[in-house]
Every structure is written in C-alpha cells, then in structure tokens.
Design an enzyme around this catalytic site. Structure first.
Site, short mmCIF file in Angstrom:
data_model
loop_
_atom_site.label_atom_id
_atom_site.label_comp_id
_atom_site.label_asym_id
_atom_site.label_seq_id
_atom_site.Cartn_x
_atom_site.Cartn_y
_atom_site.Cartn_z
N HIS A 123 0.81 -1.37 0.00
CA HIS A 123 -0.09 0.08 0.07
C HIS A 123 0.83 1.29 -0.07
O HIS A 123 0.76 2.06 -0.87
CB HIS A 123 -1.00 -0.01 1.22
CG HIS A 123 -1.76 1.25 1.48
ND1 HIS A 123 -2.60 1.66 0.57
CD2 HIS A 123 -1.58 2.25 2.39
CE1 HIS A 123 -2.94 2.94 1.07
NE2 HIS A 123 -2.31 3.31 2.15
N HIS A 166 4.00 6.87 5.48
CA HIS A 166 2.59 7.66 6.04
C HIS A 166 1.91 6.59 7.01
O HIS A 166 1.11 7.34 7.88
CB HIS A 166 1.87 8.16 4.87
CG HIS A 166 0.82 6.88 4.07
ND1 HIS A 166 1.47 6.38 3.22
CD2 HIS A 166 -0.30 6.42 4.52
CE1 HIS A 166 0.40 5.39 2.93
NE2 HIS A 166 -0.75 5.49 3.60
N GLU A 193 0.65 5.02 12.48
CA GLU A 193 -0.60 4.60 12.79
C GLU A 193 -0.60 3.15 13.00
O GLU A 193 -1.44 2.64 13.67
CB GLU A 193 -1.73 5.22 11.81
CG GLU A 193 -2.85 4.74 11.89
CD GLU A 193 -3.85 5.36 10.70
OE1 GLU A 193 -5.02 4.92 10.82
OE2 GLU A 193 -3.42 6.44 10.07
N ASP A 194 -0.12 2.42 11.96
CA ASP A 194 -0.49 0.88 12.13
C ASP A 194 0.98 0.05 12.56
O ASP A 194 0.79 -0.95 12.36
CB ASP A 194 -0.73 0.46 10.59
CG ASP A 194 -1.83 0.92 10.05
OD1 ASP A 194 -2.67 1.16 10.85
OD2 ASP A 194 -2.00 1.35 8.98
N ASP A 233 -3.16 8.50 -0.91
CA ASP A 233 -3.63 7.20 0.00
C ASP A 233 -5.03 6.88 0.01
O ASP A 233 -5.43 5.67 -0.08
CB ASP A 233 -3.33 7.69 1.58
CG ASP A 233 -3.83 6.90 2.41
OD1 ASP A 233 -3.46 5.30 2.33
OD2 ASP A 233 -4.56 7.20 3.61
N ASP A 251 -23.15 18.66 -23.45
CA ASP A 251 -21.60 18.48 -22.99
C ASP A 251 -21.22 17.09 -22.37
O ASP A 251 -20.47 16.97 -21.76
CB ASP A 251 -21.20 19.50 -22.01
CG ASP A 251 -22.02 19.51 -20.98
OD1 ASP A 251 -23.07 18.87 -20.62
OD2 ASP A 251 -21.94 20.48 -19.96
#
Length: 716
Positions: free
Chosen positions: A48, A72, A76-77, A139, A260
């Site tokens: 990921h 990133h 958190e993980d 993300d 359009d």
C-alpha cells in the site's frame, strides 16, 4: 507491486539529483516496520505505501513527498514512533507523516465524532503544508481502488461517502481534476452502482449509434482552425459517469438534453491564441446562448484557467469546446501538483496561500465542536461556483446559491457580522438575494448590527454558518448565565444563605464544571437545579420546599396570589430560542396568569397557568418558577396571540376578517385554514397584540362582524 529500483528510477526520471540512499532507507524502513502485516485482499501491507508513492511519482512530486508517502502509515499501524522518524528522516518528513496520521485511541462516542476530530487535525496539518493533503489524497485513491476487498458493506459505504463528501471535493479544491474524477467514480460505483451502470449503458449506445462521429468532429475542428492559420491540438474527452449523473439530477435534465457529454479540448501555445481560437470557432459555428465562460480572465478558486463555449458544431451537433494553453492544461489536470513539474513546488507548499483553506481555518476557529466543524466543512465543499465582484473589482468565488450574507462573510468576517444591506449592481436588495455570475456587490454595514439567527436559514457557506452559530451560541450562553445566576441567588436566599461565588467554586467539581459562569449557564439551561447547588454547598441543610419553585395551583388560589406583589422575571426583548421564551401551546399574553418552567436545553418556558401542557411537569415541582409580567406601558413589546375563527363561506369574508383585525390595531403574522365545508371555513390566525385586553377587543369586534360565525382564543 512496485519494486525498490522501479520507484527510484521513476523519481530519477524527473529529478536526476534525487538522494537515492535516502529513498532506499525509507523503502527498507517501511518494509521492516510493516513486516508480515496483510491487507484485506491478502497482499503484504507494505504494498500500500509503495503504491501511494508510485501514484505521486506520476505527478512528479519532490523526494520529501515521496518519502512521506512511503512512511505515512508507520506511526498509525506499526510500533514506529514520531521521535524515531524524526531521528532517521528529519523534522520536515516527521511533521508531514504526523499530519497524515489519524488520531488513535480517541475516547469519542461515535464513528462520526472520530471522523470529525480526524478531519480537524488534518485541516490544521495541511494548512501548514499542502503536501499533507496530496499524500492523503493518494492514500485515499489507492484505498478506494481496493475497496471491494472489504467484507463489511457498511464500512465500504462509509468510506465511499466520506470520499464523495470530503476527499473528492478537496482534490477539486487544489485542481487535481484527474484524481478527483477517479475518486468520484470509485465512490459512485459503491454508493449507486445501478445509476452508474445505466449512464455507462447510455454512453455505449451513443457510441454505437454515432460510429466515428467524435473523430469526424475533431477533424473538422482542427481543419477549421488550420484554415485560419492556427495550428492547434484537438481531442475529445468524455465526461465521467458521476458528473453526467450529477448534472442530470441538479438541472433536472434527461440524458438526451445534455449537450456536453463529450467535451472537445483545443490546446494552443499562448493566451492570445486562446482568444483567437475562440473567435475562429464562434465565426464558424452558431453559438449556444448562455454557455460561454471565461476562466482565463476570472480563474476558478483552484487556479483553473480555460475558455469554455458551446456551439452547434460540425454535423449540427451541440458540443462543448474548452480552449487553453499547454500549461493551463497541465494545471487543469494536476492542479497544485503541476507546480512541482515547473519547479514552483516550494513556493506553494504553505497551505495559507489558499483562500479556501483559510476559510476552513476560520470555520474551525468558530465551530462549536468537531462535529459542527465537519458539517460546515461539507457545506463549504461546493464544486459549482458563481463569480462576483467587490466595488473595487476584486473577484469573490462563492458556491452556487450563495446570498449577499455569504458574500459579506467571504470578504471579511467583520463585514459579515455587521452587514445590514447589500447593493447588487447598484440596486439595494435584500440580504437573502441569490447572487449570479458577474454581480457586483457592495455590502452596507453598521456597527450597531449583529448577526441575526434568521440568516442561518438561507446562507450556504460553512464560514457564514459557523460565524452566525457562534454568535447565537455566545448570546444564548450569556442569557443562560444571567438566568442561572438569578435562580441561584433566589435559591440561596430562600434557604437563608448569602449567594457567593467563592462558596460555589468549592462544588464546581461535583457538577463537572470549570467556572462559576459555566455552572450558572447549566442552571439557566435547566441541566442543574438551584436546589441541587444549595445542597452541594451546604450538605447539612434540611430539605424544605423552596418557595422559588411552585406546583400547579388551583385557579382560585392563583387569583388570590395574583393580587399580591411578587418579583417577576422580565419577559420582554427576547431572542427566539434563547434562555427565556413563550410556549407555543398557549401563547401567553400580558394580562394572563403565567408560570415559568425550566426546560432542559431551553431555559425558562413561559406558560399560562391553565395550559394543559403543564400536566407533563406536575411531578417535577422543582422546575416551576413564579413569574409575572413586568411591562412598561411605554415600551411594551408586541406578543403573538392565537385565535380560532369560523367565517361564512362567501365572497369578501376573508377580507372582512383581516380588515376588522387591522382596524383594531392587530397585525396578522400567520393564517391557516384548518377545515372547510360548503358553508364555513375554520381558520387559525396568529396576531401581534399588546396584551390580553387588546386581543379580547379584537375578538369582540370579530364576533360583531356579519361574516364571522364564531371567534375564540385558540388553545394547544
């Protein structure tokens, strides 16, 4: 999965001087920290962050952003810490990673509250560096691409709704149109797959029917431009299923009425060539009125620049043509990210450069809490805009449906707070007037003016709504405090004690309050009773019935008591919904015997003593307050009285009714027919009157009118 050398090669393709060792260290750190973690589809978790970094290399982002994408999710993980990142990768990258990271272990009651609190943190982070938003969007894009692997359908819908409400509009705000389109399409697939399939089926049918129509139109447009000496690149672009579906819903159009569905883009070298191409196309094909937009002279808030026009083009087809330069085209597709391609990334990284983001910070400052901030933020995420001008010619971008009040708050919060009127194109117009493209708006202000609670009914921008609610909230708290202090003073006096803030400060913790003002506000709002505070301050006090709180009394006793002088609570000059208000069930008027009831969340509600609604509060006598009218005859405010009238069904009967009321000094504020037959109409009428005697005089005059069969005061 992107391999390590592939990622480095992608970055080196647009930044030959990149620090390969730094990138490799981030790659290895990510793989080591995520270890054996797996995603819902069974892939190793570190796939990921690698895919997120790969998405950003397509936009040619700088190395700092790519490394942030790799790291990133580590805080958190995994067991990685912010200090660890700071030590290994520096302050800038650790701050960016922290900005992208969600708040963990939130002690909140609902998923909605967590979403609101995380958005609040996210907005603060991206206001410092817009790259936080770019990484977050990449993300979210990869998460949406793999959304189908989540087993829980409710979770999939929640993520898709959040993407549609917040992340797709944020991508549009920074001009990343391609990313916004893909996010919307992926969310649309989850939220309304049937509608998406229907639009795709219609598009496929049109392609089959038209054959190579698009190719022929492109060739004709290119030939028309070339014959006039302008060499341009022309190609067609099909609108996304969601944008087609959205336009059909918004404008109430059928699929066949859309002109359009296919937009044709003309790419030229210079701005002069843009206007020259426009002249050539308008000279060759009939123009469809009202369909021309010049976003070069008045760019959108996200920096988008282009000329848009619709014409009856080759083969009599209604087509939309967009004309722009190559640089404009890059910015139109890639938005903020395009600036890194032109080596301008550092100049625009600071989020404070963006007006829309400054408005979000203003909403954050004035919102009552995270959930209210989330509500106002969604309001501010509009895509359709109107462009208005100040008297000095400055351009103000507003969402469609915006009013003069929205314009005033967009110019400056203080102007919004003090606006009393608006001149639109030189004419004085109501503040609720909807603005149109090209309007010149001049706001008239007064230092004595304050925001009206009624403005909230028609404003559409989150900034305006947040400021109005903040003012109402502060005014409401002020009145709650005043009422609460009066209740406490009275409660202490009835127990033969002197009220003092020092005594109350000692029990603040018992009521989970931080100041005496907070406790007074809670008492005024009805969340805490005065007797409870007295008992907390003086635990040894014998409980006795406080004369401040009364049960319902028989009318005979009420008559005797009304003869005596009692100090009353003033009931005039009120703001609707504030600490003291009149009950809508009985519409009390000066002259009525009245009683106050402390109502949770509303303060004191004034009822007539014989109101049937009072039975609900019969078991809670501590909530009853003796009140009386204290009205200065010279400054007596008007009150609304409600009457029920039966009129004969004949021509002129309603005119007679209104005329009699007007001749007797009444002002009708509302009128509703509740029952009708061949002979009679039953009507409920709300009338502004001075007091009970005034209403009685009006009723007497109505009963004397030949068209009126019956007239009485309405109850309930």
């Amino acid at each position: 999965m992107i391999r390590q050398f592939e990622l480095v090669d992608r970055v080196k393709s647009y930044d030959p001087e990149v620090d390969e060792d730094f990138l490799n260290r981030a790659y290895v750190f990510t793989m080591r920290k995520h270890g054996t973690q797996q995603r819902a589809n069974g892939d190793p978790y570190f796939v990921h962050p690698l895919e997120v970094a790969g998405i950003l290399t397509r936009y040619k982002l700088d190395m700092t952003t790519i490394v942030t994408a790799l790291l990133h999710d580590t805080i958190e993980d995994t067991d990685a810490t912010l200090d660890e990142l700071r030590t290994q990768f520096g302050d800038e990258i650790s701050c960016l990673v922290d900005g992208v990271t969600k708040l963990n272990r939130l002690d909140l009651q609902s998923e909605h509250s967590k979403q609101a609190e995380n958005l609040r943190k996210f907005v603060l982070a991206m206001s410092e560096d817009i790259r936080v938003l770019i990484v977050k969007l990449a993300d979210r894009l990869h998460n949406m691409r793999t959304l189908s692997y989540l087993a829980d359908p409710q979770k999939r819908r929640r993520i898709a709704s959040e993407t549609m409400d917040i992340y797709a509009p944020l991508a549009e705000r920074i001009g990343m149109q391609e990313m916004k389109n893909e996010l919307e399409d992926l969310a649309f697939t989850e939220l309304n797959a049937y509608a998406r399939d229907s639009v795709l089926a219609r598009l496929s049918f049109l392609k089959d029917q038209g054959g190579d129509l698009v190719r022929r139109i492109i060739e004709r447009l290119r030939s028309t431009l070339r014959s006039s000496g302008l060499d341009a690149e022309v190609y067609g672009r099909e609108k996304t299923p969601y944008s087609i579906f959205q336009k059909m819903q918004r404008d109430n159009l059928s699929f066949e009425q859309l002109c359009d569905i296919m937009a044709f883009r003309v790419i030229v070298e210079t701005v002069d060539d843009c206007y020259r191409a426009l002249g050539i196309i308008h000279g060759a094909y009939p123009v469809i009125p009202g369909r021309f937009r010049d976003y070069i002279s008045t760019p959108k808030a996200n920096g988008y620049r282009s000329l848009h026009t619709s014409v009856l083009g080759p083969e009599r087809q209604r087509i939309e043509v967009q004309i722009r330069t190559r640089e404009m085209h890059d910015v139109a597709d890639n938005g903020v990210a395009a600036h890194w391609s032109y080596k301008q990334g550092i100049d625009i990284a600071n989020g404070h450069h963006y007006r829309w983001l400054r408005d979000l910070l203003d909403i954050l400052e004035h919102a009552g809490g995270p959930e209210e901030f989330l509500e106002h933020t969604k309001l501010d995420m509009f895509q359709d805009e109107v462009f208005c001008f100040t008297p000095k010619g400055d351009l103000i971008n507003l969402p469609r449906g915006a009013t003069a009040v929205d314009f005033a708050y967009s110019v400056h919060s203080d102007i919004g707070d003090h606006c009393v009127g608006a001149k639109i194109n030189g004419r004085l117009m109501p503040l609720r007037t909807l603005l149109k493209n090209g309007d010149q708006v001049e706001i008239v202000t007064s230092k004595a003016q304050t925001p009206s609670p009624t403005w909230e009914r028609f404003v559409v921008t989150g900034k305006a709504r947040a400021r109005i609610r903040r003012f109402v909230r502060l005014r409401e708290r002020e009145q709650y405090c005043q009422l609460g202090r009066a209740i406490l003073e009275r409660a202490f006096k009835e127990e033969d004690y002197q009220f003092s803030e020092k005594a109350v400060e000692n029990v603040l913790r018992d009521f989970k309050q931080t100041s005496v003002e907070d406790l007074c506000a809670q008492v005024g709002a009805g969340h805490v009773t005065g007797s409870a505070v007295v008992q907390a301050v003086y635990p040894a006090t014998k409980k006795k019935r406080l004369s401040f709180y009364q049960k319902v009394v028989p009318l005979s006793r009420a008559k005797r008591r009304s003869a005596s002088k009692t100090a009353g609570v003033p009931v005039k000059g009120l703001i609707p919904g504030m600490a003291v208000h009149f009950a809508g069930c009985c519409h009390p008027l000066p002259g009525d015997r009245i009683v106050g009831v402390v109502t949770t969340g509303k303060g004191v509600t004034i009822h007539t003593i014989d109101c049937e609604s009072l039975e609900v509060f019969a078991d809670t006598p501590e909530r009853w307050i003796d009140v009386s009218w204290e009205v200065d005859d010279d400054l007596a405010p008007l009150h609304v009285g409600r009457i029920q009238v039966t009129v004969v069904n004949e021509p002129g009967a309603l005119g007679t009714l209104t005329t009699v009321i007007a001749r007797n000094g009444g002002n009708i504020t509302n009128l509703k027919i509740t029952n009708r037959s061949l002979q009679f109409f039953d009507i409920i009428v709300d009338i502004e009157v001075r007091d009970l005697k005034h209403l009685t005089d009006i009723l007497a005059a109505l009963r004397a009118a030949p068209s009126v069969s019956a007239a009485d005061r309405a109850r309930g």
